[in-house]
Design a protein around this motif. Structure first.
Motif, mmCIF file in Angstrom:
data_model
loop_
_atom_site.group_PDB
_atom_site.id
_atom_site.type_symbol
_atom_site.label_atom_id
_atom_site.label_comp_id
_atom_site.label_asym_id
_atom_site.label_seq_id
_atom_site.Cartn_x
_atom_site.Cartn_y
_atom_site.Cartn_z
ATOM 1 N N TYR A 38 0.806 -1.229 0.000
ATOM 2 C CA TYR A 38 0.000 0.000 0.000
ATOM 3 C C TYR A 38 0.838 1.277 0.000
ATOM 4 O O TYR A 38 0.311 2.371 0.191
ATOM 5 C CB TYR A 38 -0.949 0.009 1.211
ATOM 6 N N ALA A 39 2.145 1.172 -0.219
ATOM 7 C CA ALA A 39 2.989 2.377 -0.212
ATOM 8 C C ALA A 39 2.575 3.332 -1.337
ATOM 9 O O ALA A 39 1.925 2.931 -2.305
ATOM 10 C CB ALA A 39 4.456 1.992 -0.369
ATOM 11 N N GLY A 40 2.945 4.611 -1.190
ATOM 12 C CA GLY A 40 2.646 5.575 -2.238
ATOM 13 C C GLY A 40 1.222 6.083 -2.229
ATOM 14 O O GLY A 40 0.732 6.604 -3.240
ATOM 15 N N ASN A 41 0.522 5.949 -1.103
ATOM 16 C CA ASN A 41 -0.802 6.538 -0.914
ATOM 17 C C ASN A 41 -0.685 7.734 0.030
ATOM 18 O O ASN A 41 0.256 7.806 0.828
ATOM 19 C CB ASN A 41 -1.768 5.506 -0.330
ATOM 20 N N PRO A 42 -1.625 8.677 -0.032
ATOM 21 C CA PRO A 42 -1.525 9.865 0.828
ATOM 22 C C PRO A 42 -1.345 9.547 2.310
ATOM 23 O O PRO A 42 -0.566 10.211 2.994
ATOM 24 C CB PRO A 42 -2.845 10.593 0.572
ATOM 25 N N PHE A 43 -2.036 8.505 2.820
ATOM 26 C CA PHE A 43 -1.982 8.254 4.263
ATOM 27 C C PHE A 43 -0.610 7.785 4.732
ATOM 28 O O PHE A 43 -0.278 7.904 5.905
ATOM 29 C CB PHE A 43 -3.069 7.259 4.695
ATOM 30 N N CYS A 44 0.202 7.232 3.812
ATOM 31 C CA CYS A 44 1.517 6.760 4.261
ATOM 32 C C CYS A 44 2.681 7.543 3.667
ATOM 33 O O CYS A 44 3.834 7.285 4.029
ATOM 34 C CB CYS A 44 1.689 5.269 4.005
ATOM 35 N N ASN A 45 2.409 8.520 2.805
ATOM 36 C CA ASN A 45 3.497 9.331 2.262
ATOM 37 C C ASN A 45 4.199 10.120 3.366
ATOM 38 O O ASN A 45 5.428 10.258 3.365
ATOM 39 C CB ASN A 45 2.983 10.277 1.180
ATOM 40 N N ALA A 46 3.412 10.639 4.306
ATOM 41 C CA ALA A 46 4.011 11.407 5.409
ATOM 42 C C ALA A 46 4.864 10.505 6.291
ATOM 43 O O ALA A 46 5.932 10.913 6.772
ATOM 44 C CB ALA A 46 2.912 12.079 6.237
ATOM 45 N N ILE A 47 4.410 9.267 6.506
ATOM 46 C CA ILE A 47 5.188 8.304 7.289
ATOM 47 C C ILE A 47 6.517 8.043 6.599
ATOM 48 O O ILE A 47 7.590 8.055 7.225
ATOM 49 C CB ILE A 47 4.405 6.981 7.442
ATOM 50 N N LEU A 68 12.378 -5.514 -2.253
ATOM 51 C CA LEU A 68 11.516 -4.682 -1.413
ATOM 52 C C LEU A 68 10.529 -3.864 -2.247
ATOM 53 O O LEU A 68 10.030 -2.834 -1.808
ATOM 54 C CB LEU A 68 12.374 -3.764 -0.534
ATOM 55 N N GLY A 69 10.232 -4.335 -3.450
ATOM 56 C CA GLY A 69 9.292 -3.621 -4.321
ATOM 57 C C GLY A 69 7.892 -3.524 -3.752
ATOM 58 O O GLY A 69 7.155 -2.584 -4.029
ATOM 59 N N GLY A 70 7.493 -4.521 -2.968
ATOM 60 C CA GLY A 70 6.156 -4.513 -2.371
ATOM 61 C C GLY A 70 6.151 -4.061 -0.924
ATOM 62 O O GLY A 70 5.128 -4.175 -0.238
ATOM 63 N N ALA A 71 7.286 -3.533 -0.455
ATOM 64 C CA ALA A 71 7.364 -3.113 0.950
ATOM 65 C C ALA A 71 6.474 -1.897 1.218
ATOM 66 O O ALA A 71 6.318 -1.027 0.353
ATOM 67 C CB ALA A 71 8.808 -2.774 1.314
ATOM 68 N N SER A 72 5.909 -1.846 2.414
ATOM 69 C CA SER A 72 5.044 -0.730 2.816
ATOM 70 C C SER A 72 5.502 -0.186 4.162
ATOM 71 O O SER A 72 6.023 -0.932 5.002
ATOM 72 C CB SER A 72 3.582 -1.185 2.900
ATOM 73 N N PHE A 73 5.285 1.102 4.358
ATOM 74 C CA PHE A 73 5.726 1.775 5.579
ATOM 75 C C PHE A 73 4.658 1.619 6.660
ATOM 76 O O PHE A 73 3.474 1.860 6.420
ATOM 77 C CB PHE A 73 6.009 3.253 5.281
ATOM 78 N N LEU A 74 5.094 1.205 7.826
ATOM 79 C CA LEU A 74 4.167 0.904 8.921
ATOM 80 C C LEU A 74 3.730 2.188 9.639
ATOM 81 O O LEU A 74 4.557 3.059 9.904
ATOM 82 C CB LEU A 74 4.830 -0.031 9.930
ATOM 83 N N PRO A 75 2.444 2.283 9.985
ATOM 84 C CA PRO A 75 1.947 3.445 10.750
ATOM 85 C C PRO A 75 2.293 3.297 12.226
ATOM 86 O O PRO A 75 1.435 2.966 13.050
ATOM 87 C CB PRO A 75 0.439 3.405 10.499
ATOM 88 N N LEU A 76 3.554 3.518 12.553
ATOM 89 C CA LEU A 76 4.032 3.256 13.908
ATOM 90 C C LEU A 76 3.339 4.116 14.960
ATOM 91 O O LEU A 76 3.334 3.765 16.143
ATOM 92 C CB LEU A 76 5.547 3.468 13.969
ATOM 93 N N ASP A 77 2.733 5.237 14.528
ATOM 94 C CA ASP A 77 1.984 6.071 15.474
ATOM 95 C C ASP A 77 0.616 5.475 15.784
ATOM 96 O O ASP A 77 -0.117 5.992 16.630
ATOM 97 C CB ASP A 77 1.824 7.493 14.917
ATOM 98 N N LYS A 78 0.262 4.371 15.088
ATOM 99 C CA LYS A 78 -1.003 3.667 15.326
ATOM 100 C C LYS A 78 -0.678 2.211 15.618
ATOM 101 O O LYS A 78 -0.788 1.344 14.735
ATOM 102 C CB LYS A 78 -1.925 3.799 14.113
#
Length: 415
Positions: free
Chosen positions: A188-197, A369-379
């Motif tokens: 799910y990387a590259g979406n607005p909700f995780c770009n800031a992360i 790591l092409g499918g890697a996604s950034f974790l919402p560590l604040d959640k």
């Protein structure tokens, strides 16, 4: 019977009636119209690949191809998914990557048979509710569109195992995803909700630039959906060393954005069970994005092949693949340690498959790591839900390893 002559010959042979009995047909001839002679193969044709043409529609009687299981129409000029697909009684795999599709009619989905659906790199703002009726749907690839939501009906997709929604417009992950009993591989990387992360994680790191002029490409090591990896010689001051150079093919891959893959590699830094990264290419004459990585030992071998059309979501192990319990344990422990390192650095691998695992007598490497996604560590609660998917992938890997342990040994593989 599979016939695959040279592309120009195939169309001529089709028109001459010389392909009777063919099960697999590939035509890439800048076609603007569907060749009607294809219908002469109705009694046998199972796989039809019309990728790389200039088609905008398909005939309304395509369902006459009653044995057609797999249809590829990538890199054409479709702006909608043809409704007739919903009438094709055997169609289980549909690929319309890199068109200009803005609309998918509800009737275009063959709900009884669809297992694998690819509409990556289009212009979709929505997908049809009918996807929720696809009880056999295992793989859904939606990266690179304009989606901000998924239909609530998809909560019924109980067979769904792999989902790619990278590079869209999601402001959050749909809650129902974590109730899907088989969902295992999510990107799910590259979406607005995780770009800031992503930016927050990367802003704290030094990105080492490597000038293109210091690299001399030698030969291709491998090629995937996102790019080509070469062995190269890197000149640094008075020293030379062999490295691996990955050059990305375009601004979008089947998994998402090259930027996200590059940032993921930089973020995880060094680990004995990961490929690692030396730096990012600067000053490429065509502006191509690329990574410079350590060159892995040539003796390392890939654990399995990617899923086949038949296996869909499961890797294919060689028939003669046999592991000792100790080898299986080495692989599983190495991959588990790599995954834990990723998680500790704010990443989920998202594509934890045997075909991304390299191994040898003493070393195991989890790659790609092409499918890697950034974790919402604040959640933290959401992060734990996401990481349960990765735990499911590790459990599947353990099952697969146990299945290829030599019959003379103990098949117990501890996760």
């Amino acid at each position: 019977m599979t016939l695959s002559p040279a592309p120009d010959d195939t169309l001529a042979q089709l028109k001459a009636g010389k392909l009777q009995g063919a099960k697999h047909l590939k035509l890439s001839n800048q076609l603007t119209q569907f060749p009607p002679q294809i219908f002469e193969l109705a009694d046998s044709l199972e796989i039809l690949d019309l990728s790389g043409n200039a088609l905008t529609d398909l005939p309304s009687d395509l369902h006459r191809l009653k044995k057609l299981r797999i249809l590829f129409c990538s890199n054409n000029q479709f702006t909608h998914l043809p409704e007739v697909l919903g009438q094709c009684e055997s169609l289980s795999m549909i690929g319309f990557k890199a068109n200009q599709i803005k609309h998918i009619p509800e009737q275009a989905i063959p709900t009884r048979t669809l297992r694998w659906f690819i509409v990556t790199d289009n212009a979709l703002a929505a997908v049809p509710n009918a996807l929720g009726e696809c009880s056999k749907l295992q793989k859904l690839m939606l990266a690179g569109n304009q989606l901000s939501s998924l239909p609530a009906s998809m909560a019924n997709c109980h067979a769904l195992e792999l989902l790619r929604i990278s590079a869209n417009q999601f402001e959050s992950l749909p809650d129902f995803l974590f109730d899907l009993p088989k969902l295992t591989w999510l990107a799910y990387a590259g979406n607005p909700f995780c770009n800031a992360i992503e930016q927050a994680l990367i802003s704290q790191l030094h990105i080492h630039p490597i000038d293109w002029q210091s690299l001399t490409l030698q030969h291709v090591l491998g090629e995937g959906a996102s790019g080509v990896t070469y062995q190269a010689l890197m000149q640094q001051e008075n020293a030379q060393q062999l490295v691996a150079v990955k050059l990305f093919k375009s601004g979008l891959t089947s998994d998402g954005l090259p930027r996200c893959e590059m940032h993921a590699n930089i973020l995880v830094d060094e680990h004995p069970n990961l490929v690692g990264v030396k730096g990012v290419i600067h000053n490429h004459p065509q502006g191509v994005a690329g990574l410079v990585m350590p060159l892995l030992d040539a003796d390392l071998k890939v654990l399995a092949s990617p899923p086949s059309y038949q296996s869909c979501s499961r890797d294919v192990y060689a028939e003669d693949c046999r592991l000792t319990p100790q080898q299986a344990q080495l692989i599983l422990q190495g991959v588990t340690q790599a995954a834990e390192h990723l998680h500790a650095h704010g990443l989920m691998h998202g594509d934890l498959y045997a075909h991304n695992i390299l191994w040898g007598a003493e070393k195991v490497v989890l790659s790609d790591l092409g499918g890697a996604s950034f974790l919402p560590l604040d959640k933290p609660q959401l992060t734990q839900k996401i990481l349960k998917l990765e735990a499911r992938a590790l459990a599947i890997l353990a099952e697969e390893l146990a299945a290829v342990v030599s019959s003379s040994g103990d098949k117990t593989v501890q996760g």
